[in-house]
Design a protein around this motif. Structure first.
Motif, PDB file in Angstrom:
ATOM      1  N   ILE A 100       0.874  -1.175   0.000  1.00 15.47           N
ATOM      2  CA  ILE A 100       0.000   0.000   0.000  1.00 15.47           C
ATOM      3  C   ILE A 100       0.908   1.222   0.000  1.00 15.47           C
ATOM      4  CG2 ILE A 100      -1.829   1.244   1.200  1.00 15.47           C
ATOM      5  CD1 ILE A 100      -2.494  -1.545   2.517  1.00 15.47           C
ATOM      6  N   GLY A 101       0.910   1.932  -1.099  1.00 18.13           N
ATOM      7  CA  GLY A 101       1.806   3.063  -1.275  1.00 18.13           C
ATOM      8  C   GLY A 101       2.343   3.032  -2.693  1.00 18.13           C
ATOM      9  N   SER A 102       3.584   3.426  -2.849  1.00 14.56           N
ATOM     10  CA  SER A 102       4.186   3.474  -4.186  1.00 14.56           C
ATOM     11  C   SER A 102       5.520   2.749  -4.196  1.00 14.56           C
ATOM     12  CB  SER A 102       4.420   4.921  -4.614  1.00 14.56           C
ATOM     13  OG  SER A 102       3.216   5.640  -4.645  1.00 14.56           O
ATOM     14  N   ILE A 103       5.759   2.075  -5.303  1.00 19.69           N
ATOM     15  CA  ILE A 103       7.057   1.474  -5.588  1.00 19.69           C
ATOM     16  C   ILE A 103       7.475   2.049  -6.928  1.00 19.69           C
ATOM     17  CG2 ILE A 103       8.317  -0.658  -6.089  1.00 19.69           C
ATOM     18  CD1 ILE A 103       6.131  -2.114  -4.437  1.00 19.69           C
ATOM     19  N   GLY A 104       8.662   2.619  -6.996  1.00 24.97           N
ATOM     20  CA  GLY A 104       9.052   3.261  -8.238  1.00 24.97           C
ATOM     21  C   GLY A 104      10.501   3.035  -8.600  1.00 24.97           C
ATOM     22  N   ALA A 105      10.807   3.373  -9.843  1.00 29.90           N
ATOM     23  CA  ALA A 105      12.167   3.346 -10.389  1.00 29.90           C
ATOM     24  C   ALA A 105      12.876   2.033 -10.083  1.00 29.90           C
ATOM     25  CB  ALA A 105      12.967   4.538  -9.886  1.00 29.90           C
TER      26      ALA A 105
END
Length: 160
Positions: free
Chosen positions: A126-131
Motif C-alpha cells: 500500500i503506497g508506491s514502488i518506483g524506479a
C-alpha cells in the motif's frame, strides 16, 4: 504486477535489485506488505517486504528470513537496494549499507517476478514502488549511490 519468468530476474547467481518505496498504509495493517517477490509453484526464491509497523524490511531467501531494521514511518520515499554476491548479500537503504548476511536466494525454475504483492495478490503493498531496476550483476556501493538518483531513461546519461 506479474512479469513473465526470466532467468535474469533470479539473482541466485548474483545481481542487484533496487527500487524506491513509499509506504502509506495505516497502523491497522496486520501483514508485511510485499514490495517484490520471485516465486514459483514450489515456493519463493526471494521476497522483500516492508514490516507492517514500517520499522524495517523482511528479506526472504527460500526458507530463510532476515530482518533489517529501518524507520520507514517518516512519510518519505526511501531507496532500497539488495546486492547478491556468490557468498552473501548486502542491503542498502538510501545509499548506505544497513545489513549484510551470508544467505543468497536459491535457484528455482519457472518463477514469476511479482511487484507489489505476493502470489495471488496477497500481502499487497500500500503506497508506491518506483524506479525499479534489476541488474544481473551485484553493484558495488559507489554504483548504487550514483544510480539511485538518476532517472531510468535519460538521453543525457543513456538508459540503464
Amino acid at each position: 504486477m506479474e512479469v513473465l519468468p526470466d532467468e535474469r530476474l533470479a539473482m541466485s547467481d548474483g545481481g542487484t535489485l533496487e527500487f524506491w518505496a513509499y509506504p502509506t498504509w495505516d497502523p491497522s495493517t496486520d501483514y508485511d506488505p510485499v514490495a517484490v517477490a520471485y516465486v514459483s509453484e514450489d515456493g519463493p526464491s526471494y521476497a522483500i517486504s516492508l514490516l507492517a509497523e514500517k520499522d524495517g524490511l523482511a528479506i526472504l531467501f527460500g526458507e530463510d528470513e532476515e530482518l533489517v531494521l529501518f524507520d520507514f514511518s517518516d512519510g518519505q520515499a526511501h531507496h532500497v537496494a539488495v546486492s547478491v554476491y556468490t557468498d552473501g548479500t548486502e542491503i542498502y537503504i538510501n545509499g548506505e549499507v544497513v545489513a549484510t548476511f551470508d544467505m543468497t536466494p536459491p535457484a528455482i525454475e519457472g518463477a514469476a517476478f511479482l511487484i507489489g504483492s505476493a502470489v495471488d495478490n496477497t500481502s499487497p503493498f500500500i503506497g508506491s514502488i518506483g524506479a525499479m531496476r534489476v541488474w544481473d550483476v551485484p553493484l558495488r556501493p559507489q554504483y548504487i549511490t550514483n544510480y539511485r538518483l538518476r532517472p531510468l531513461l535519460s538521453e543525457e546519461l543513456g538508459d540503464h
